[in-house]
Write a protein that holds these residues in place. Structure first.
Motif, mmCIF file in Angstrom:
data_model
loop_
_atom_site.group_PDB
_atom_site.id
_atom_site.type_symbol
_atom_site.label_atom_id
_atom_site.label_comp_id
_atom_site.label_asym_id
_atom_site.label_seq_id
_atom_site.Cartn_x
_atom_site.Cartn_y
_atom_site.Cartn_z
ATOM 1 N N GLU A 126 0.850 -1.180 0.000
ATOM 2 C CA GLU A 126 0.000 0.000 0.000
ATOM 3 C C GLU A 126 0.889 1.235 0.000
ATOM 4 O O GLU A 126 2.074 1.161 0.368
ATOM 5 N N ALA A 128 2.405 4.696 1.247
ATOM 6 C CA ALA A 128 2.658 5.306 2.547
ATOM 7 C C ALA A 128 3.604 6.482 2.345
ATOM 8 O O ALA A 128 4.531 6.412 1.529
ATOM 9 N N GLN A 146 4.820 0.105 0.891
ATOM 10 C CA GLN A 146 5.228 -0.782 1.964
ATOM 11 C C GLN A 146 4.191 -1.886 2.094
ATOM 12 O O GLN A 146 3.079 -1.778 1.574
ATOM 13 N N ARG A 148 1.265 -4.163 3.258
ATOM 14 C CA ARG A 148 -0.014 -3.758 3.829
ATOM 15 C C ARG A 148 0.002 -3.892 5.348
ATOM 16 O O ARG A 148 0.601 -4.817 5.887
ATOM 17 N N GLY A 149 -0.655 -2.979 6.014
ATOM 18 C CA GLY A 149 -0.531 -2.859 7.459
ATOM 19 C C GLY A 149 -0.850 -4.128 8.224
ATOM 20 O O GLY A 149 -0.093 -4.537 9.114
ATOM 21 N N ASP A 150 -1.981 -4.780 7.910
ATOM 22 C CA ASP A 150 -2.344 -5.984 8.659
ATOM 23 C C ASP A 150 -1.358 -7.117 8.427
ATOM 24 O O ASP A 150 -1.057 -7.902 9.342
ATOM 25 N N VAL A 153 2.008 -6.556 10.347
ATOM 26 C CA VAL A 153 1.941 -6.809 11.784
ATOM 27 C C VAL A 153 1.726 -8.293 12.084
ATOM 28 O O VAL A 153 2.382 -8.874 12.960
ATOM 29 N N SER A 463 -2.707 -7.301 16.545
ATOM 30 C CA SER A 463 -1.358 -6.869 16.210
ATOM 31 C C SER A 463 -0.386 -7.379 17.240
ATOM 32 O O SER A 463 -0.749 -7.798 18.326
#
Length: 478
Positions: A126, A128, A146, A148-150, A153, A463
Motif C-alpha cells: 500500500e 505510505a 510498503q 499492507r498494514g495488517d 503486523v 497486532s
C-alpha cells in the motif's frame, strides 16, 4: 562431382518436405537424422525433483486456480492459496499424533513450502508517505510502497507462534516417563466407544508420573495454551474483517428471534444478562450441537447489525442503544463459546466468508492462523491425554476411557469475554528462549509468558509488537 551436386540439390527440397505438415509422415522414416533434436521435457530421471521444480508446480496450480484444464473455471487466487496452506498443514501435521519432535524432513518441508506461500504477502503493498532528501538538501514528502498494514503486523506474529510451537515439540526429544500403545495392543483402552481410533493411547508407570515430569508437562501446557489463545484471536479478527457474502445474507430470515428461539431471545434481551445462563440453557453435549448454536448466534448478530446500519424497524420501544446492547451481548456469548470449545469446526458464516473471499492477504492470514490453531490444540490435547493417564494411575477409581469432553479446561472463557470487546491482551516474555528449553529454570527466573493487565483500546486488527531489548510481546484483541 556431378553426382554430388545432384545429391546436394535434392537435399534442400527434401528437408522442406520433412518439416512440412503435408509430407512429413512420408519423409520421416528415411531421414530421421535430418530432423532437429527435440528437447526432452522429462529431466527428472536422474533423481528427485529439485526445489525449483516443486515451486514451479505449486505456483502453477495456484495460477490455474486448481483447474488443470486451463479453461478458467478454477477458484479465486485467495481460495487457492487458502487451500494450499490448509493442505500443506494437513500433510505435515496430520502425522503429529504423539508428543515428540517433528522429523527433520517434515520440518524442513514445512518451513520451505510455507515460506513459498507466504512470499506472496511481500508483494501486497500500500502507499505510505516517506521523507526524501533532494540533492540541495531539501526534505520532500513522497509516496512510497510498503507491505499492507495488517500483513506487516500479523505475518511476523504468526511466524513467531509457528516457531514457538515447533520448539515446544522439540522439548520432548529426551526420554520421557510416558509412552504410547496402539488401540488394539494389550493394555490399551478399555472403552471401545472412543471414536479417535487413530490416536495412540498414552501410558504412564503404575505409580504415575514423577513430580518433575508432571511439572514439566503443566508448564508446556501453559505455554501451548497461550499460543492457542493468540492464534484464535488472530483468526477471529481476520474472519471478522472479511465481508459477509450476499449469498449468506439472502439465506437469513428477517428477524433474529426466529433463529434463536423464544427462550434464548428472552435471555439476550432481558434486563439482566448472563452469558453462562444462555449456554447452560442449551444442550452442548456434542460437537454438532455446539456448531448449530454458533450458527444461530452468528446469524442473529448479522441480522441485528444490518438492522442497526440500515436503521430498519426492530420493534416498538426498542431504542438504538438497546439494539447495540443486544448485539454486543450476542457477540460476547459467541466469543465465550469459541474460547470454551476451541476445537470445534468452522461455522456456516466462516465457511461462506472463506469461500467467497477475494482478498489474498486475508486468505493467507486466516488459513495460516487456523493451521497453527489446529496444531496448538492437537499438542494441547496430547498433553492432556498424558495428564489424564497420570490421574487414572494415581486414582484407579477413575474411568480408563479417554476424555470425551469437548471443552478445554485451560481456557477461562468467561474471564476472556468479560472485556473482550475494545480490550487489549498483553503477553510478557521474559527470557523466553531459556525458559522454553529449561522449564525449571524458567519458572525460577520467571521465564515464561505471563499475563499482565488489560488496557482499553479501540477496535482494530490483532497486532503484535516485539521489542528485542525487553522481550515484550503485545497482542491486541478485538
Amino acid at each position: 562431382m556431378a553426382e554430388d551436386d545432384d545429391d546436394t540439390a535434392t537435399a534442400a527440397p527434401l528437408q522442406k518436405r520433412v518439416l512440412s505438415r503435408s509430407h512429413g509422415s512420408r519423409a520421416i522414416s528415411g531421414r530421421l537424422h535430418d530432423l532437429p533434436p527435440v528437447p526432452s521435457r522429462i529431466v527428472r530421471d536422474s533423481g528427485p525433483p529439485s526445489d525449483l521444480d516443486l515451486m514451479k508446480e505449486k505456483f502453477t496450480k495456484l495460477l490455474l486456480g486448481e483447474d488443470m484444464s486451463g479453461t478458467g473455471k478454477g477458484v479465486s487466487s485467495a481460495l487457492a492459496l487458502s487451500n494450499a496452506i490448509t493442505n500443506l498443514a494437513a500433510s505435515i501435521f496430520g502425522e503429529q499424533r504423539r508428543l515428540e519432535p517433528m522429523s527433520a524432513d517434515r520440518r524442513a518441508r514445512w518451513n520451505k513450502e510455507i515460506d513459498w506461500l507466504l512470499s506472496v504477502t511481500d508483494h501486497i503493498v500500500e502507499f505510505a508517505p516517506s521523507q526524501q532528501v533532494s540533492e540541495d538538501g531539501t526534505n520532500m514528502e513522497v509516496m512510497g510502497t510498503q507491505q499492507r498494514g495488517d500483513l506487516l503486523v500479523n505475518i511476523p506474529a504468526l511466524r513467531k507462534l509457528d516457531a514457538m510451537l515447533l520448539e515446544y515439540l522439540d522439548s520432548f526429544h529426551e526420554a520421557q516417563e510416558f509412552w504410547y500403545v496402539a488401540k488394539d495392543a494389550d493394555g490399551g483402552e478399555d472403552d471401545d466407544s472412543c471414536d479417535k481410533w487413530w490416536i495412540p493411547t498414552a501410558r504412564v508407570p503404575d505409580e504415575g508420573l514423577s513430580d518433575a515430569s508432571k511439572k514439566f508437562l503443566q508448564h508446556q501446557k501453559e505455554l501451548v495454551g497461550q499460543v492457542l489463545k493468540a492464534a484464535i484471536a488472530i483468526n477471529a479478527d481476520v474472519i471478522t474483517e472479511m465481508e459477509i457474502p450476499e449469498e449468506y445474507i439472502e439465506s437469513l430470515p428477517k428477524n433474529g428471534r426466529s433463529i434463536l428461539g423464544d427462550s434464548m431471545y428472552r435471555i439476550i434481551t432481558g434486563d439482566i444478562f448472563d452469558p453462562n445462563e444462555l449456554l447452560n440453557s442449551v444442550d452442548l453435549s456434542t460437537e454438532h450441537k455446539i456448531v448449530d448454536l454458533k450458527d444461530q448466534i452468528e446469524a442473529s448478530v448479522v441480522i441485528w447489525q444490518r438492522k442497526i446500519c440500515n436503521k430498519l424497524s426492530w420493534g416498538s420501544g426498542v431504542s438504538l442503544e438497546k439494539r447495540e446492547e443486544f448485539e454486543e451481548r450476542a457477540q460476547t456469548t459467541l466469543l465465550i463459546l469459541k474460547h470454551k470449545f476451541p476445537g470445534i469446526p468452522q461455522s456456516t458464516l466462516d465457511i461462506s466468508k472463506i469461500q467467497h473471499n477475494k482478498d489474498v492477504g486475508f486468505a493467507i492470514l486466516e488459513s495460516y492462523s487456523r493451521t497453527l490453531e489446529s496444531l496448538a490444540f492437537a499438542v494441547l490435547s496430547r498433553i492432556e491425554d498424558v495428564l489424564h493417564a497420570d490421574a487414572v494411575a494415581r486414582d484407579p477409581k477413575r474411568t480408563k476411557s479417554r476424555r470425551t469432553s469437548l471443552e478445554s479446561p485451560l481456557l477461562d472463557a468467561t474471564a476472556e469475554a468479560e472485556t473482550a470487546h475494545h480490550s487489549t491482551v498483553h503477553w510478557q516474555d521474559q527470557d523466553l528462549e531459556d525458559g522454553e528449553r529449561h522449564p525449571q529454570a524458567a519458572e525460577d527466573n520467571g521465564g515464561k509468558l505471563k499475563r499482565v493487565h488489560r488496557v482499553a483500546t479501540k477496535k482494530f486488527l490483532h497486532s503484535q509488537k516485539i521489542d528485542v531489548a525487553s522481550g515484550l510481546r503485545s497482542f491486541t484483541h478485538r
